[in-house]
Design a protein around this motif. Structure first.
Motif, short mmCIF file in Angstrom:
data_model
loop_
_atom_site.label_atom_id
_atom_site.label_comp_id
_atom_site.label_asym_id
_atom_site.label_seq_id
_atom_site.Cartn_x
_atom_site.Cartn_y
_atom_site.Cartn_z
N GLY A 9 0.82 -1.20 0.00
CA GLY A 9 0.00 0.00 0.00
C GLY A 9 0.86 1.26 0.00
O GLY A 9 2.08 1.20 0.16
N GLY A 10 0.21 2.40 -0.18
CA GLY A 10 0.94 3.66 -0.18
C GLY A 10 0.08 4.78 -0.71
O GLY A 10 -1.14 4.63 -0.84
N SER A 11 0.72 5.89 -0.99
CA SER A 11 0.03 7.07 -1.51
C SER A 11 0.47 7.32 -2.94
O SER A 11 1.66 7.36 -3.22
CB SER A 11 0.37 8.29 -0.65
OG SER A 11 -0.10 8.11 0.67
N VAL A 12 -0.51 7.50 -3.82
CA VAL A 12 -0.23 7.78 -5.22
C VAL A 12 -1.18 8.85 -5.72
O VAL A 12 -2.23 9.10 -5.11
CB VAL A 12 -0.36 6.52 -6.11
CG1 VAL A 12 0.66 5.49 -5.73
CG2 VAL A 12 -1.78 5.96 -6.03
N GLN A 13 -0.83 9.43 -6.85
CA GLN A 13 -1.74 10.37 -7.48
C GLN A 13 -2.72 9.62 -8.39
O GLN A 13 -2.44 8.49 -8.82
CB GLN A 13 -0.95 11.40 -8.29
CG GLN A 13 -0.15 12.36 -7.44
CD GLN A 13 0.43 13.50 -8.25
OE1 GLN A 13 0.78 13.31 -9.41
NE2 GLN A 13 0.52 14.67 -7.64
N ALA A 14 -3.84 10.26 -8.65
CA ALA A 14 -4.82 9.66 -9.54
C ALA A 14 -4.17 9.29 -10.87
O ALA A 14 -3.35 10.04 -11.41
CB ALA A 14 -5.97 10.63 -9.77
N GLY A 15 -4.53 8.11 -11.37
CA GLY A 15 -3.94 7.61 -12.59
C GLY A 15 -2.74 6.70 -12.36
O GLY A 15 -2.28 6.03 -13.29
N GLY A 16 -2.25 6.68 -11.14
CA GLY A 16 -1.10 5.87 -10.81
C GLY A 16 -1.44 4.41 -10.56
O GLY A 16 -2.60 4.00 -10.69
N SER A 17 -0.42 3.65 -10.19
CA SER A 17 -0.58 2.21 -9.99
C SER A 17 0.07 1.78 -8.68
O SER A 17 1.03 2.41 -8.20
CB SER A 17 0.09 1.43 -11.13
OG SER A 17 -0.51 1.71 -12.37
N LEU A 18 -0.47 0.72 -8.13
CA LEU A 18 0.12 0.06 -6.96
C LEU A 18 -0.09 -1.44 -7.11
O LEU A 18 -1.05 -1.87 -7.76
CB LEU A 18 -0.54 0.52 -5.66
CG LEU A 18 -0.18 1.90 -5.11
CD1 LEU A 18 -1.08 2.24 -3.93
CD2 LEU A 18 1.28 1.97 -4.71
N ARG A 19 0.78 -2.21 -6.49
CA ARG A 19 0.62 -3.66 -6.47
C ARG A 19 0.64 -4.13 -5.02
O ARG A 19 1.64 -3.95 -4.33
CB ARG A 19 1.73 -4.35 -7.24
CG ARG A 19 1.51 -5.86 -7.43
CD ARG A 19 2.74 -6.55 -7.93
NE ARG A 19 2.46 -7.88 -8.46
CZ ARG A 19 3.38 -8.85 -8.52
NH1 ARG A 19 4.61 -8.63 -8.10
NH2 ARG A 19 3.04 -10.04 -9.01
N LEU A 20 -0.45 -4.71 -4.60
CA LEU A 20 -0.55 -5.25 -3.26
C LEU A 20 -0.19 -6.72 -3.27
O LEU A 20 -0.45 -7.44 -4.23
CB LEU A 20 -1.97 -5.08 -2.71
CG LEU A 20 -2.58 -3.68 -2.74
CD1 LEU A 20 -3.94 -3.68 -2.06
CD2 LEU A 20 -1.65 -2.66 -2.10
N SER A 21 0.41 -7.16 -2.16
CA SER A 21 0.72 -8.58 -1.98
C SER A 21 0.16 -9.05 -0.65
O SER A 21 0.03 -8.26 0.29
CB SER A 21 2.24 -8.80 -2.00
OG SER A 21 2.80 -8.43 -3.24
N CYS A 22 -0.13 -10.33 -0.58
CA CYS A 22 -0.61 -10.92 0.67
C CYS A 22 0.03 -12.30 0.79
O CYS A 22 -0.25 -13.18 -0.03
CB CYS A 22 -2.13 -11.03 0.66
SG CYS A 22 -2.82 -12.02 2.02
N VAL A 23 0.87 -12.46 1.79
CA VAL A 23 1.52 -13.74 2.01
C VAL A 23 0.77 -14.50 3.09
O VAL A 23 0.54 -13.98 4.18
CB VAL A 23 2.99 -13.55 2.42
CG1 VAL A 23 3.65 -14.90 2.67
CG2 VAL A 23 3.74 -12.79 1.34
#
Length: 126
Positions: A9-23
């Protein structure tokens, strides 16, 4: 001891991307259907995407075409690739596991979740 640990998780601007993981650890991951839920302030927690034990997927209408869920059963890991993020995607995102490899419309609800992660915050600014 069952554990679901989210990250990414984190902070991004609109239009951006993030990749979440769950172990996942402590249970038979391959025998569980997995999901991502999110909880935004002032709203109920909602299911975002569901993935069956054998890989079939379903998405909430609000994220179709932008989010992609996947699982690596060899690594006991669930992923959520989030593209074209919008401010309304801002929420705490939770990894969830349900015993059994299938989802049905009746089981895609919090009451049927066996294990939850502690969540990872996603904030999208305009």
């Amino acid at each position: 001891q069952v554990q679901l640990v989210e990250s990414g998780g984190g902070s991004v601007q609109a239009g951006g991307s993030l990749r979440l993981s769950c172990v996942a650890s402590g249970y038979g991951y391959n025998d569980y259907a997995m999901a991502w839920f999110r909880h935004a302030p002032g709203k109920e927690r909602e299911g975002v995407t569901y993935i069956y034990g054998y890989g079939a997927t379903m998405y909430a209408d609000s994220v179709k075409g932008r989010f992609t869920v996947s699982r690596d059963n060899a690594k006991n890991t669930l992923y959520l690739q989030m593209n074209s993020l919008k401010p309304e995607d801002t929420a705490m995102y939770y990894c969830a596991a349900k015993k059994g490899r299938d989802w049905t419309l009746s089981t895609m609800r919090e009451a049927f979740i066996d294990y939850w992660g502690e969540g990872t915050q996603v904030t999208v600014s305009s």
